[in-house]
Each structure stands twice: as structure tokens, then as C-alpha cells.
Design a protein around this motif. Structure first.
Motif, PDB file in Angstrom:
ATOM      1  N   VAL A  90       0.827  -0.602   0.036  1.00 46.38           N
ATOM      2  CA  VAL A  90       0.125  -0.013   0.135  1.00 46.38           C
ATOM      3  C   VAL A  90       0.705   1.536  -0.027  1.00 46.38           C
ATOM      4  CG1 VAL A  90      -1.467   1.427   1.280  1.00 46.38           C
ATOM      5  CG2 VAL A  90      -2.237  -1.328   0.781  1.00 46.38           C
ATOM      6  N   SER A  91       1.929   1.230   1.013  1.00 47.21           N
ATOM      7  CA  SER A  91       2.877   2.260   1.074  1.00 47.21           C
ATOM      8  C   SER A  91       3.119   2.786  -0.437  1.00 47.21           C
ATOM      9  CB  SER A  91       3.849   2.292   2.053  1.00 47.21           C
ATOM     10  OG  SER A  91       3.228   1.893   3.067  1.00 47.21           O
ATOM     11  N   GLU A  92       3.631   1.355  -1.166  1.00 46.39           N
ATOM     12  CA  GLU A  92       4.198   1.377  -2.509  1.00 46.39           C
ATOM     13  C   GLU A  92       3.647   1.932  -3.552  1.00 46.39           C
ATOM     14  OE1 GLU A  92       7.031   1.479  -5.423  1.00 46.39           O
ATOM     15  OE2 GLU A  92       7.331   2.175  -3.733  1.00 46.39           O
ATOM     16  N   LEU A  93       2.360   1.460  -4.049  1.00 49.42           N
ATOM     17  CA  LEU A  93       1.286   2.543  -4.655  1.00 49.42           C
ATOM     18  C   LEU A  93       0.969   4.102  -4.205  1.00 49.42           C
ATOM     19  CD1 LEU A  93      -1.807  -0.779  -5.452  1.00 49.42           C
ATOM     20  CD2 LEU A  93       0.156   0.371  -6.654  1.00 49.42           C
ATOM     21  N   GLU A  94       1.259   4.075  -2.997  1.00 51.16           N
ATOM     22  CA  GLU A  94       0.493   5.796  -2.303  1.00 51.16           C
ATOM     23  C   GLU A  94       1.796   6.377  -3.105  1.00 51.16           C
ATOM     24  OE1 GLU A  94      -0.167   5.644   1.495  1.00 51.16           O
ATOM     25  OE2 GLU A  94      -1.828   5.093   1.534  1.00 51.16           O
ATOM     26  N   ARG A  95       2.497   6.217  -2.715  1.00 53.75           N
ATOM     27  CA  ARG A  95       3.937   6.664  -3.595  1.00 53.75           C
ATOM     28  C   ARG A  95       3.732   6.676  -5.092  1.00 53.75           C
ATOM     29  NH1 ARG A  95       8.474   6.117  -6.450  1.00 53.75           N
ATOM     30  NH2 ARG A  95       8.634   3.678  -6.817  1.00 53.75           N
ATOM     31  N   VAL A  96       3.853   5.748  -5.575  1.00 49.09           N
ATOM     32  CA  VAL A  96       3.771   6.067  -6.761  1.00 49.09           C
ATOM     33  C   VAL A  96       2.124   6.746  -7.606  1.00 49.09           C
ATOM     34  CG1 VAL A  96       2.768   4.112  -9.352  1.00 49.09           C
ATOM     35  CG2 VAL A  96       4.429   3.441  -7.845  1.00 49.09           C
ATOM     36  N   LEU A  97       1.191   6.985  -7.227  1.00 46.45           N
ATOM     37  CA  LEU A  97       0.351   7.691  -7.012  1.00 46.45           C
ATOM     38  C   LEU A  97       0.324   9.436  -7.658  1.00 46.45           C
ATOM     39  CD1 LEU A  97      -2.978   6.016  -5.446  1.00 46.45           C
ATOM     40  CD2 LEU A  97      -2.833   6.947  -7.665  1.00 46.45           C
ATOM     41  N   GLU A  98       1.320   9.883  -6.336  1.00 47.66           N
ATOM     42  CA  GLU A  98       1.279  10.272  -5.632  1.00 47.66           C
ATOM     43  C   GLU A  98       2.185  11.204  -6.930  1.00 47.66           C
ATOM     44  OE1 GLU A  98       3.922  11.448  -2.392  1.00 47.66           O
ATOM     45  OE2 GLU A  98       2.314  11.264  -0.553  1.00 47.66           O
ATOM     46  N   GLU A  99       3.732   9.942  -7.504  1.00 47.55           N
ATOM     47  CA  GLU A  99       4.013  10.827  -8.894  1.00 47.55           C
ATOM     48  C   GLU A  99       3.471  10.974  -9.781  1.00 47.55           C
ATOM     49  OE1 GLU A  99       7.359   7.589  -9.214  1.00 47.55           O
ATOM     50  OE2 GLU A  99       8.393   7.759  -7.102  1.00 47.55           O
ATOM     51  N   ALA A 100       2.317  10.270  -9.826  1.00 44.38           N
ATOM     52  CA  ALA A 100       1.520   9.970 -11.418  1.00 44.38           C
ATOM     53  C   ALA A 100       0.374  10.881 -11.407  1.00 44.38           C
ATOM     54  CB  ALA A 100       1.013   8.369 -12.004  1.00 44.38           C
ATOM     55  N   ALA A 101       0.140  11.512  -9.935  1.00 47.18           N
ATOM     56  CA  ALA A 101      -0.551  12.936  -9.853  1.00 47.18           C
ATOM     57  C   ALA A 101      -1.057  13.452 -11.391  1.00 47.18           C
ATOM     58  CB  ALA A 101      -0.907  13.547  -9.014  1.00 47.18           C
ATOM     59  N   GLY A 102      -2.618  13.986 -12.068  1.00 45.29           N
ATOM     60  CA  GLY A 102      -2.337  14.296 -13.312  1.00 45.29           C
ATOM     61  C   GLY A 102      -2.172  13.760 -14.330  1.00 45.29           C
ATOM     62  N   THR A 103      -1.522  12.347 -14.315  1.00 49.73           N
ATOM     63  CA  THR A 103      -2.292  11.863 -15.873  1.00 49.73           C
ATOM     64  C   THR A 103      -2.674  10.496 -15.609  1.00 49.73           C
ATOM     65  OG1 THR A 103      -0.466  10.139 -14.819  1.00 49.73           O
ATOM     66  CG2 THR A 103       1.052  12.306 -15.467  1.00 49.73           C
ATOM     67  N   PRO A 104      -2.567  10.331 -17.188  1.00 48.49           N
ATOM     68  CA  PRO A 104      -3.959   8.493 -17.062  1.00 48.49           C
ATOM     69  C   PRO A 104      -3.980   7.847 -16.820  1.00 48.49           C
ATOM     70  CG  PRO A 104      -3.729  10.055 -19.888  1.00 48.49           C
ATOM     71  CD  PRO A 104      -2.302  10.736 -18.163  1.00 48.49           C
ATOM     72  N   ALA A 105      -2.648   7.764 -17.093  1.00 46.20           N
ATOM     73  CA  ALA A 105      -2.389   6.383 -15.593  1.00 46.20           C
ATOM     74  C   ALA A 105      -2.366   6.532 -14.501  1.00 46.20           C
ATOM     75  CB  ALA A 105      -0.970   5.843 -15.975  1.00 46.20           C
ATOM     76  N   ALA A 106      -2.872   7.433 -13.303  1.00 42.63           N
ATOM     77  CA  ALA A 106      -3.293   7.519 -12.104  1.00 42.63           C
ATOM     78  C   ALA A 106      -4.584   6.739 -12.117  1.00 42.63           C
ATOM     79  CB  ALA A 106      -3.551   9.002 -11.701  1.00 42.63           C
ATOM     80  N   PHE A 112      -5.598   0.266  -9.008  1.00 44.23           N
ATOM     81  CA  PHE A 112      -4.971  -0.546  -8.182  1.00 44.23           C
ATOM     82  C   PHE A 112      -4.757  -0.643  -6.846  1.00 44.23           C
ATOM     83  CE2 PHE A 112      -2.522  -1.545 -12.100  1.00 44.23           C
ATOM     84  CZ  PHE A 112      -3.444  -2.856 -12.669  1.00 44.23           C
ATOM     85  N   HIS A 113      -4.982   0.072  -6.391  1.00 42.29           N
ATOM     86  CA  HIS A 113      -4.342   0.786  -4.384  1.00 42.29           C
ATOM     87  C   HIS A 113      -5.703   0.800  -3.539  1.00 42.29           C
ATOM     88  CE1 HIS A 113      -4.748   4.035  -1.189  1.00 42.29           C
ATOM     89  NE2 HIS A 113      -3.490   3.932  -0.833  1.00 42.29           N
ATOM     90  N   VAL A 114      -7.088   0.626  -4.872  1.00 43.14           N
ATOM     91  CA  VAL A 114      -7.888   0.584  -3.505  1.00 43.14           C
ATOM     92  C   VAL A 114      -8.072  -0.918  -3.880  1.00 43.14           C
ATOM     93  CG1 VAL A 114     -11.153   0.155  -4.158  1.00 43.14           C
ATOM     94  CG2 VAL A 114      -9.638   2.542  -4.611  1.00 43.14           C
ATOM     95  N   VAL A 115      -7.628  -2.162  -3.804  1.00 42.86           N
ATOM     96  CA  VAL A 115      -7.479  -3.478  -4.610  1.00 42.86           C
ATOM     97  C   VAL A 115      -6.087  -3.963  -3.193  1.00 42.86           C
ATOM     98  CG1 VAL A 115      -6.423  -5.526  -5.252  1.00 42.86           C
ATOM     99  CG2 VAL A 115      -8.304  -4.230  -7.207  1.00 42.86           C
TER     100      VAL A 115
END
Length: 315
Positions: A90-106, A112-115
């Protein structure tokens, strides 16, 4: 030296303690005596299940409790490790979400974070279930040591004799022992072999219920994940396949819930039968035999040390 003194008889609760005997020119005498205090039994039980029973020389009961506690602790350690892994994911996905904020992949990373969060919730439930089972084992050991372990109550004492205050066994206490855990009531009745079998069955049905409860939690987690994918499908996902997966997950939840309820009913029934058996078989040894008639009606025994001769007359 120090000696174990154990007093027991038909329909009386056993008494057990240590007696220190000292030899001097005038002969042997009792220097001191005592049994395990409630505080000592309490602290020994807190240290590890079965330790207090081992100190009271109830080795069979101590072995059962120690093995069960070891298994519960092993499960708890494994479940805690799985929980740490889920937290890292969960911590790793939260880090990736912060980096991908505002992009289509977010959006994909959000799903994935919810799962991962639901996997974390499931891992937390499993760890809590393991902690509860471990705490129950500790509690059973504590109650047994404080309530059902042999006492040592000396009514009168002198340098040559001890008078113990013997108490009659009660049917209610036997039933209460089996209510705490199957087999304790049978052990209280003096049916040690039967108690071992009944306790083994109690451990088995309890482990079966814990397994079914964990399987139900896992099935519920899979259903929530399938429902999430159905509500938020990806561009390459087949809606029909997602609907079928969600329906299968829902059916699996119903099946696991049914199996969990069956396991719960089995545990309740086994506990009830153990209580009933401890109450009904109270005062009757398991596999008891009737006395046989003897052809010898008179017997003699000699004690050279005490210079006494005893006669025994059978009727």
C-alpha cells in the motif's frame, strides 16, 4: 530433602504440594511445607501456557497447552509478516500515485491502490484472528491454573504430621471445566485418558472454525475486488467476463459463509457434548471395572522399620 506430597481419593479434589523433611539425631521431622500460591500460578500462566501446569506436575495438560500456544504463536507471527507485506504494498502504491498525479495512468494506479487496501484489511483481520486465538489459549491456561489445578490446604501441622483439608468434587465444577475447554472437566473427574482424546477433538474443531473464518474473509475480499473491477472496467476488460467473475465470487462468499456457520455449529455442539459428558460421567471412571471376589479373606503385612504388624480382613 524436599518431597512432593499428593493426596487424592474417590470423589475428593486432589491436594498437592512440597514438604521439606529434615533428619536429626531425634529422627525425622517436617521442617516446612507449602503449595503454589495463586500469585505464583497466575504469573506462571502469564509466562507461557502450560508452564504453571508443568510446575504442578500435570504433564499431559501442560503438553497440550504448550503445543497449542506454540501453534497459535506461529500463526500470529506468520499473519503479522503478511500484514507487514501488505502495508509495504500500500505504501508503494501511494508513492506511485503521488508521482503519477494528473496523468492518465493515475486512474489505473488508483484502482490498484483500492485493491491493495482491501488486501491490507484482509491481512489485518487475519492477524487479529490469530491474536484472539493466542489470547484465548493464554486465558484458558490462566483459568485452569487458578481454578482447576491441585490445591494444598493444610488444616493443622506439627513436626510429625500434616492434616489436609480435603474437599469433595462437584458436578458443577466438572461442567465448568469443560465449558472453559473440552477435556478439562474430564480431567477434573479423573478420566485422564478420556480427557486427552476430548481435548484433541476440541483443538481440532477450534482449528477448523478458524480456518473456515479465514476462508470466508478471503472470499469476501475477492468478491469486493471483483465488484470493483466490474464497476470500473479497463479498456481491455470484457464486461461479460467481469460479470461472470463477480457472480462466481458472490457464490463463493455464500459457500464460505455456509461452511463457516457449519464449523461454528460443530464447535458449539462439541462444547455442549463435552459439558454433558463431564456432568453425566461425574464420579464414574472411564472403563471402570467391578471388583473381583478374592479367595483370601485375611492378610498380614509387617513394617520392620516401625516394628509393627498389620492385619487386613476382607468382607
Amino acid at each position: 530433602g524436599d518431597f512432593w506430597l499428593r493426596a487424592q481419593g474417590y470423589q475428593v479434589e486432589p491436594q498437592q504440594g512440597r514438604v521439606r523433611i529434615r533428619l536429626d539425631p531425634t529422627g525425622s521431622r517436617i521442617a516446612s511445607f507449602g503449595g503454589a500460591s495463586p500469585r505464583e500460578r497466575f504469573l506462571s500462566s502469564l509466562l507461557y501456557p502450560g508452564y504453571a501446569q508443568s510446575r504442578q506436575r500435570e504433564r499431559g495438560k501442560a503438553l497440550y497447552m504448550g503445543m497449542t500456544a506454540t501453534a497459535a504463536l506461529g500463526w500470529t507471527i506468520w499473519a503479522q509478516t503478511e500484514l507487514w507485506n501488505a502495508q509495504d504494498a500500500v505504501s508503494e502504491l501511494e508513492r506511485v500515485l503521488e508521482e503519477a498525479a494528473g496523468t492518465p495512468a493515475a486512474l489505473d494506479f488508483e484502482q490498484f491502490h483500492v485493491v491493495a487496501q482491501r488486501d491490507l484489511d484482509y491481512a489485518t483481520e487475519r492477524r487479529n484472528l490469530a491474536l484472539v486465538s493466542t489470547g484465548v489459549v493464554w486465558g484458558i491456561s490462566l483459568v485452569d491454573a487458578l481454578v482447576f489445578s491441585p490445591r494444598f490446604e493444610v488444616a493443622r501441622a506439627s513436626e510429625s504430621t500434616l492434616t489436609l483439608e480435603m474437599r469433595r468434587k462437584s458436578r458443577a465444577k466438572a461442567a465448568m471445566g469443560s465449558l472453559v475447554f473440552p477435556g478439562i472437566g474430564q480431567y477434573y473427574n479423573g478420566q485422564t485418558t478420556k480427557a486427552a482424546y476430548v481435548a484433541a477433538g476440541g483443538v481440532a474443531v477450534a482449528a477448523y472454525f478458524l480456518h473456515e473464518q479465514d476462508s470466508y474473509n478471503n472470499a469476501l475480499k475477492d468478491y469486493e475486488n471483483a465488484q470493483l473491477r466490474l464497476q470500473n472496467p479497463g479498456s481491455a476488460d470484457d464486461p461479460t467476463a467481469l460479470a461472470d467473475a463477480q457472480a462466481q465470487a458472490s457464490q463463493e462468499v455464500e459457500n464460505q459463509q455456509r461452511d463457516r456457520n457449519i464449523a461454528l455449529a460443530l464447535v458449539a455442539g462439541y462444547w455442549g457434548l463435552s459439558i454433558l459428558d463431564a456432568s453425566v460421567s461425574f464420579g464414574r471412571p472411564w472403563g471402570g471395572r467391578t471388583p473381583r471376589a478374592s479367595s483370601r479373606n485375611v492378610g498380614l503385612s509387617a513394617d520392620p522399620l516401625q516394628r509393627t504388624l498389620a492385619a487386613q480382613l476382607r468382607f
